[in-house]
Design an enzyme around this catalytic site. Structure first.
Site, short mmCIF file in Angstrom:
data_model
loop_
_atom_site.label_atom_id
_atom_site.label_comp_id
_atom_site.label_asym_id
_atom_site.label_seq_id
_atom_site.Cartn_x
_atom_site.Cartn_y
_atom_site.Cartn_z
CG ASN A 160 0.81 0.66 4.09
OD1 ASN A 160 -0.32 0.76 3.60
ND2 ASN A 160 1.90 1.10 3.54
N GLY A 161 -0.26 -2.83 6.50
CA GLY A 161 0.09 -3.97 7.35
C GLY A 161 -1.15 -4.78 7.68
CD1 TRP A 175 -1.90 -4.81 -4.30
CD2 TRP A 175 -1.60 -6.25 -2.62
NE1 TRP A 175 -1.58 -6.04 -4.85
CE2 TRP A 175 -1.41 -6.93 -3.85
CE3 TRP A 175 -1.46 -6.97 -1.44
CZ2 TRP A 175 -1.09 -8.29 -3.91
CZ3 TRP A 175 -1.13 -8.30 -1.51
CH2 TRP A 175 -0.96 -8.96 -2.73
CD GLU A 213 15.19 -12.75 -12.05
OE1 GLU A 213 14.72 -13.49 -11.16
OE2 GLU A 213 14.77 -11.60 -12.25
CE LYS A 228 10.69 -3.06 -6.97
NZ LYS A 228 11.28 -3.96 -7.99
CE LYS A 259 12.07 -9.78 -13.47
NZ LYS A 259 12.47 -10.59 -12.43
CD GLU A 268 8.19 -10.45 -11.58
OE1 GLU A 268 7.81 -9.72 -10.67
OE2 GLU A 268 9.36 -10.49 -11.98
CG HIS A 295 15.35 -37.09 -16.10
ND1 HIS A 295 15.67 -38.43 -16.11
CD2 HIS A 295 16.52 -36.43 -16.32
CE1 HIS A 295 16.96 -38.58 -16.26
NE2 HIS A 295 17.51 -37.39 -16.39
NE ARG A 316 4.33 1.24 -1.23
CZ ARG A 316 5.25 0.98 -0.30
NH1 ARG A 316 6.46 1.45 -0.46
NH2 ARG A 316 4.96 0.26 0.75
CB CYS A 334 -0.85 0.00 1.26
SG CYS A 334 -1.73 -1.53 1.46
C1 AGP Z 1 10.76 -9.91 -8.83
O1 AGP Z 1 10.70 -9.35 -10.12
C2 AGP Z 1 9.52 -9.64 -8.03
N1 AGP Z 1 9.26 -8.25 -7.90
C3 AGP Z 1 9.53 -10.38 -6.71
O2 AGP Z 1 9.78 -11.74 -6.96
C4 AGP Z 1 10.58 -9.89 -5.69
O3 AGP Z 1 11.87 -10.21 -6.13
C5 AGP Z 1 10.31 -10.59 -4.35
O4 AGP Z 1 9.01 -10.21 -3.91
C6 AGP Z 1 11.34 -10.23 -3.27
O5 AGP Z 1 11.28 -8.86 -3.03
P1 AGP Z 1 12.51 -8.20 -2.20
O6 AGP Z 1 13.75 -8.40 -3.01
O7 AGP Z 1 12.13 -6.76 -2.06
O8 AGP Z 1 12.59 -8.91 -0.88
#
Ligand code: AGP
Length: 610
Positions: free
Chosen positions: A101-102, A75, A482, A605, A486, A489, A505, A27, A2
């Site tokens: 937030n939280g 959020w 990785e 984020k 991407k 995502e 396998h 965010r 948030c």
């Molecule tokens: C990666 O592209 C994502 N945004 C997500 O996997 C992120 O890496 C993960 O939530 C960890 O976040 P952090 O590095 O802020 O702890």
């Protein structure tokens, strides 16, 4: 996740906090709202959906100029993204309005107790319960900060709370426990936000609130106190980030901007940490004897940071022969892990606020395990709670999809491995040669960025693909994870990532005409094996996209599309460089698919809730 904003001062407060919310849009959120004072009342305007909906409401119900306001982008956690559940929320008698937030973990029992006393609730949120708890204290006739303090003592869980009242007109009170809050110090004006970019247009003098503290903001100043009401000192930092740097800087999306920032980030990672002679040093890290004591490394992280941790594992084991495990934070914290007392727990995190990683960190500290953070955001919870922290110095990463932070994390993990080798004088590790290659890597990364237009062309090969494989061997297999993340995502593309040797396998059953397989083939020592894996895929009608180097160019003959990156003396660094064309491929496929690149659906984020 948030966004939180607050302003008190001579400007039009509603305009300021709305602008702050816009700077926090990255965010991820699904509703937004503002509270300000209008005469003797608090005016709350809130709407589900994006800020454009709130903007329309502000136009429908114009607010007369005021000099205090708080705002929130939510959020959804407790209760769906509706107008009623959006923040701010009132207490029973609308004497205070709060944003939060939280997660308040004991909100249900508090709500039941208050309902029993006749309180009526209009939303499903834990935040509204917190508002009623504060309001109940405030009705005792105490100052707002005292009401908030008393209420915090009743709340359990993670929160960043921000409160205004209709009686104490020039005052904002906020409190922080495990959810970030940053204070902005201006000239006869003061601000707060959940993240630094929302403060930069107004002030560069910021302070991150410590855990379990409260702050009182007025036009004239900010007072900070602990939960006993005792004043506590606060460290004000001057933030160098230009507003421009936190904005897009002429790029179409933050993601492509941050992909292009990677050569500079590689230089920043090394800044002040390697000298001309190739000697490595880290600011405030464990003393040297500690590195001879450590018998195991546990890297604990989520998402991209986890994938960076896998790259660190390669080096800690290959160079240092140091057993290394990489854990998903969410599994680690509930897995009752076996931890050697002489192990080192390394927490990799861009935001430094990921709830699962923070909880895992606290578990390690309870078990008296040494903890080291590799974090991007200064002043973040993980950075402050680790015994030592190495900052990745990547600058603000705005796009939800992490790119430059990944590169920075791998660079720092590489430098750390070399530092340990330097301290331990590990035989066979020529740290100076490694450091020379690291120092030269940013130029090679510039060369990788020249593949952008070729990646844009190749992105067409993914049109209509039902599935995309990401495959490799050795460090290329870690980069494949990785690269797959991407593509998931930002392009919402179904992917399957696998060590190339594992295909036969099981995963090979998924290959059919139309399926695209992206191979990382940057290790000369493994290229022959990778070629046979590629042929397995090719024989079943898959489309092959390969990233190779001059030394593995043989793979081009089997590829439908081939991207060549510069080679280095170290296959590990070749693999790291290959992440750049992989990021570019994901970006261009996402553009072709018309995806919302910087704020992908369902994602945020920083995942500050479980
Ligand atoms: C990666 O592209 C994502 N945004 C997500 O996997 C992120 O890496 C993960 O939530 C960890 O976040 P952090 O590095 O802020 O702890």
């Amino acid at each position: 996740m948030c966004g939180i904003a607050g302003y008190v001062g001579p400007r039009d407060a509603v305009s300021v906090v709305f602008d702050q919310l816009k700077r926090l849009e990255y965010r991820g959120y699904d509703s937004a709202g503002i509270a300000t004072l209008q005469g003797e009342q608090i005016e709350v305007l809130k709407r589900a959906g994006k800020l454009t909906n709130l903007d329309a409401l502000l136009k429908e119900r114009p607010i007369s100029e005021n000099h205090i306001a708080i705002a929130h982008s939510r959020w959804a956690t407790h209760g769906g993204p509706t107008d009623e559940n959006a923040h701010p929320h009132f207490d029973e008698f609308e004497q205070v309005a709060i944003i939060h937030n939280g997660i308040i973990e004991n909100y249900q029992e508090l709500r039941d107790e208050l309902a029993h006393r006749g309180h009526r609730f209009h939303s499903q949120t834990d935040t509204e319960v917190a508002a009623h708890v504060i309001g109940a204290e405030y009705s005792q006739g105490v100052p707002l900060e005292e009401a908030v303090r008393r209420a915090c003592l009743k709340l359990r869980g993670a929160y960043a709370l921000v409160v205004i009242s209709r009686t104490e007109k020039g005052k904002i009170v906020c409190a922080r426990n495990a959810s970030p809050l940053v204070l902005g110090f201006g000239e006869h004006e003061n601000l707060l936000a959940s993240d630094i970019p929302a403060l930069l247009p107004y002030t560069r003098e910021v302070a991150v609130m410590e855990e379990n503290t409260l702050a009182v903001l007025t036009e004239e100043g900010i007072q900070v106190m602990d939960m006993l009401g005792k004043p506590v000192p606060i460290e004000i930092q001057h933030i160098e980030w230009d507003v421009e740097k936190a904005e897009r800087g002429g790029y179409e999306h933050f993601m492509i901007k941050e992909i292009y920032e990677q050569p500079e980030v590689m230089r920043q990672c090394l800044a002040g940490r390697v000298d001309e002679g190739g000697e490595i040093r880290f600011e405030s890290i464990f003393s040297e004897h500690v590195w001879n004591e450590i018998d195991r490394v546990n890297v604990i992280a989520c998402g991209t940071a986890y994938n960076a941790g896998l790259m660190g594992k390669h080096l800690f084991e290959k160079l240092l022969r140091l057993p290394t495990d990489v854990y998903h934070s969410s599994e680690f914290r509930y897995g009752d892990p076996v931890l050697s007392p002489r192990s080192l727990a390394v927490f990799v995190s861009q935001s430094g606020e990921t709830a699962d990683s923070l909880a895992a960190l606290r578990l390690c500290k309870d078990r008296r395990i040494r903890t080291l953070g590799i974090v991007n955001v200064i002043g973040s919870s993980i950075a402050r709670e680790c015994d030592r922290t190495i900052f990745t110095q990547a600058g603000p990463e705005i796009s939800v999809a992490s790119t430059k932070a990944y590169t920075a994390q791998v660079m720092v993990l590489t430098l750390l491995a070399l530092y340990i080798a330097q301290v331990q004088e590990t035989p066979g590790v020529r740290t100076r040669q490694w450091v020379n290659s690291l120092v030269g890597l940013s130029e090679l990364a510039e060369d990788c960025l020249k593949l952008d237009s070729q990646c844009q062309e190749i992105a067409a090969a993914f049109d209509g693909a039902p599935l995309t494989f990401f495959l490799g061997r050795g460090a290329d297999a870690s980069v494949a994870l990785e690269a797959a993340l991407k593509m998931k995502e930002v392009a919402y593309m179904p992917t399957q990532e696998s060590p190339a040797g594992e295909m036969k396998h099981g995963p090979l059953a998924l290959v059919e005409p139309g399926v695209v397989s992206v191979f990382g083939a940057t290790d000369p020592g493994l290229a022959d094996k990778v070629v046979s894996n590629m042929q397995e895929v090719k024989a079943r009608g898959g489309t092959l996209v390969t990233v190779g180097t001059e030394q593995t160019r043989a793979v081009q003959s089997v590829s439908d599309h081939y991207l060549e990156i510069p080679h280095t003396p170290y296959p590990f660094l070749n693999a790291l460089l290959s992440a750049i064309p992989m990021q570019l491929l994901a970006y261009h496929v996402a553009k072709r698919r018309g995806c919302e690149i910087d704020m992908p659906r369902n994602l945020a984020k920083s995942v500050t809730v479980e």
